[in-house]
Design an enzyme around this catalytic site. Structure first.
Site, mmCIF file in Angstrom:
data_model
loop_
_atom_site.group_PDB
_atom_site.id
_atom_site.type_symbol
_atom_site.label_atom_id
_atom_site.label_comp_id
_atom_site.label_asym_id
_atom_site.label_seq_id
_atom_site.Cartn_x
_atom_site.Cartn_y
_atom_site.Cartn_z
ATOM 1 N N TYR A 41 -51.003 -29.768 -51.365
ATOM 2 C CA TYR A 41 -51.020 -30.447 -53.277
ATOM 3 C C TYR A 41 -51.180 -31.740 -52.947
ATOM 4 O O TYR A 41 -50.341 -32.465 -52.816
ATOM 5 C CB TYR A 41 -50.218 -29.898 -53.669
ATOM 6 C CG TYR A 41 -50.296 -29.416 -55.956
ATOM 7 C CD1 TYR A 41 -51.164 -28.894 -56.164
ATOM 8 C CD2 TYR A 41 -50.324 -31.278 -56.011
ATOM 9 C CE1 TYR A 41 -51.447 -28.905 -57.451
ATOM 10 C CE2 TYR A 41 -50.467 -31.680 -57.573
ATOM 11 C CZ TYR A 41 -51.196 -29.862 -58.215
ATOM 12 O OH TYR A 41 -51.699 -30.320 -59.151
ATOM 13 N N GLY A 49 -51.666 -37.992 -60.663
ATOM 14 C CA GLY A 49 -51.732 -38.662 -58.689
ATOM 15 C C GLY A 49 -52.879 -38.078 -58.540
ATOM 16 O O GLY A 49 -52.915 -38.361 -57.199
ATOM 17 N N THR A 78 -61.253 -45.089 -69.648
ATOM 18 C CA THR A 78 -61.433 -45.730 -70.544
ATOM 19 C C THR A 78 -59.752 -46.391 -70.772
ATOM 20 O O THR A 78 -59.514 -47.435 -71.219
ATOM 21 C CB THR A 78 -61.821 -45.460 -71.834
ATOM 22 O OG1 THR A 78 -62.812 -45.293 -72.261
ATOM 23 C CG2 THR A 78 -61.161 -46.822 -72.820
ATOM 24 N N ASP A 84 -48.884 -39.193 -49.726
ATOM 25 C CA ASP A 84 -49.069 -39.049 -51.267
ATOM 26 C C ASP A 84 -47.492 -38.836 -51.555
ATOM 27 O O ASP A 84 -46.723 -37.942 -51.053
ATOM 28 C CB ASP A 84 -49.649 -37.737 -51.346
ATOM 29 C CG ASP A 84 -49.720 -37.484 -52.539
ATOM 30 O OD1 ASP A 84 -49.221 -37.912 -53.246
ATOM 31 O OD2 ASP A 84 -50.209 -36.237 -52.677
ATOM 32 N N GLU A 85 -47.109 -39.876 -52.205
ATOM 33 C CA GLU A 85 -45.780 -40.380 -52.899
ATOM 34 C C GLU A 85 -45.311 -39.523 -54.096
ATOM 35 O O GLU A 85 -44.560 -39.696 -54.786
ATOM 36 C CB GLU A 85 -44.958 -41.605 -52.530
ATOM 37 C CG GLU A 85 -44.867 -41.933 -50.797
ATOM 38 C CD GLU A 85 -43.645 -41.657 -50.680
ATOM 39 O OE1 GLU A 85 -42.012 -41.818 -51.285
ATOM 40 O OE2 GLU A 85 -43.148 -41.394 -49.313
ATOM 41 N N VAL A 86 -46.360 -38.740 -54.277
ATOM 42 C CA VAL A 86 -46.423 -38.891 -55.867
ATOM 43 C C VAL A 86 -44.929 -37.748 -57.042
ATOM 44 O O VAL A 86 -44.558 -38.348 -57.809
ATOM 45 C CB VAL A 86 -47.491 -37.989 -56.388
ATOM 46 C CG1 VAL A 86 -47.708 -37.535 -57.848
ATOM 47 C CG2 VAL A 86 -49.329 -38.810 -56.237
ATOM 48 N N LYS A 87 -45.029 -37.086 -55.713
ATOM 49 C CA LYS A 87 -43.617 -35.996 -56.641
ATOM 50 C C LYS A 87 -42.812 -36.476 -55.889
ATOM 51 O O LYS A 87 -41.344 -36.264 -56.485
ATOM 52 C CB LYS A 87 -44.579 -34.811 -55.880
ATOM 53 C CG LYS A 87 -43.139 -33.732 -56.655
ATOM 54 C CD LYS A 87 -43.421 -32.178 -56.654
ATOM 55 C CE LYS A 87 -42.811 -30.933 -57.586
ATOM 56 N NZ LYS A 87 -43.566 -29.731 -57.289
#
Length: 449
Positions: free
Chosen positions: A147, A120, A304, A247-250
């Protein structure tokens, strides 16, 4: 497994302290796991732990999920390279196409792109830099105790990190996140209007490239914002030409009982960032947004192994689970079950219940706020740390956030029986901690944040 890998929990904790960098350790009790399945972890010696964190939601669909394991194994056995840096492969292209189908477009027909990353943090960093480049503006409107990542621009707009001493992004403006239980205005009925007035004043300056916000503030205390907050930010962003990054990461991909957490507010973001459960433990994140945000400057976000076949295969397996809908429906049902059991405990006469100030959340993203007493909302951070420690002793993994909130985010595949067990352990842990079962000395080495 070599002899070096076979150790008692105590030996592994000691070895970990000698060799693992402190900058990446955030510990609340001496957790050591040697295997996992579903919502369970296994310690050396065979003791099972009910993981109510899902590794802070990164294993959102359970450890060893058969469909995801099969996809990873197949990709690893015949990997077409290890990156999309200077070439491409079918799973990366298909994953991006599937994400574009899953995340609704803010403006139909507008070209969109998908950034595939590792976590994230880099997804948010790329989204922020892209919004700044597209608008030519330096500012970012963010929120206190938010966060968005552990380094770079994402860390600089994360209120949690800035409060802990990290350098704030020079363009960031932090506003209060509206908290109905602890209203910064002193009146829960006025918090949304106050925040939106502050946001309007900031955006009116014409220097803000993006507003970045969590639809449910997780590490800030499992705060569910009141109605009109996110829709108000959507309207203000449109009015002043700023992008809205959600922010939908969590909390995305079914955790809140809907595919996307922003659905609860009835809005469509410009950019959506995903991570954690997207790879179900594999390093994978995504930013989905307009082409003008994610295409330029060309070759400006290079790592990479981004888009590597193994992570992409895991992501595609995850999205197949999400599209099927069963995990999302289970999150809704099991979340209601767990919340109901915890609210019942909070109303009881059990010894720790008087310290439960609030139980809140959406789906399987729940928080239990611990306070000095029912009539005294003073945060009880020490008690919360001891309750988390005691839960581990009783056989569950529960982490505290914002000092005095127990965060409960188990795998979305958790069973009703396991939820009953989870509620019983959490209640007993609070009871025991309030009765002095855990000493100050026991939690001293595990200060967490």
């Amino acid at each position: 497994m070599s002899a070096r890998d076979v150790s008692t929990a105590e030996e592994l904790v000691a070895r970990d302290a000698r060799v693992i960098a402190g900058v990446e350790r955030l510990r609340f009790f001496p957790l050591v796991a040697i295997s996992g399945n579903g919502e369970m972890l296994v310690e050396p010696g065979g003791r099972e732990l009910l993981d109510l964190s899902a590794s802070w939601t990164a294993a959102g669909f359970g450890y060893g999920n058969p469909a995801i394991v099969a996809a990873i194994a197949a990709a690893a056995a015949n990997a077409p390279g290890a990156s999309i840096l200077s070439g491409t492969h079918p799973d990366a292209v298909a994953l991006a196409e599937e994400l574009l189908e899953l995340v609704p477009a803010r403006v139909p027909g507008r070209p969109r792109r998908v950034y595939l990353g590792h976590a994230g943090t880099d997804a948010n960093d790329v989204a922020l830099r892209g919004c700044r480049h597209a608008t030519g503006r330096p500012g970012v409107l963010a929120f206190e105790r938010g966060y968005h990542g552990g380094f770079g621009s994402a860390q600089g707009v994360s209120g949690v990190h800035v409060d802990a001493g990290a350098t704030a992004d020079p363009g960031a403006v932090f506003l209060p996140y509206p908290d109905p239980y602890r209203p910064h205005t002193g009146d829960a009925s006025t918090v949304v209007d106050d925040v939106l007035e502050q946001a309007a004043a900031t955006l009116a300056l014409g220097t803000t490239a993006a507003v970045i916000v969590e639809p449910l503030q997780s590490d800030g205390g499992l705060i569910v914002p009141p109605p009109r907050f996110l829709s108000g930010l959507r309207a203000l962003s449109d009015e002043h030409g700023a992008y809205l990054i959600v922010d939908e990461v969590k909390v995305g991909l079914g955790r809140t009982g809907r595919t996307h957490a922003f659905e609860h507010a009835g809005i469509l973001p410009d950019v959506v960032t995903l991570g954690k459960a997207l790879g179900n433990g594999m390093p994978l994140s995504a930013a989905v947004g307009p082409a003008e945000v994610l295409d330029e400057p060309a070759a400006s976000a290079l790592m990479t192994t981004i888009g590597n076949p193994i992570s992409c295969a895991a992501g595609r397996a995850v999205l197949e689970i999400v599209r099927a809908g069963g995990a999302t429906r289970n999150a809704h049902a099991r979340g209601a079950q767990l919340r109901g059991l915890l609210e019942e405990y909070a109303r009881s006469e059990r010894p720790g219940a008087e310290h439960v100030g609030d139980v809140r959340g959406l789906g399987l993203s729940l928080g239990v706020e611990l306070v000095v007493g029912r009539d005294d909302r003073t945060p009880a951070a020490q008690l919360t740390a001891k309750a988390a420690y005691r839960a581990w002793e009783l056989g569950a993994v529960v982490y505290p956030v914002r000092g005095n909130v127990l965060e409960l985010t188990p795998a979305l595949t958790i069973s009703a029986t396991a939820i009953d067990h989870a509620a019983a352990i959490v209640a007993q842990a609070i009871d025991d901690a309030s009765a002095g079962a855990v000493s100050d000395a026991q939690i001293e080495p595990y200060r967490g944040w």
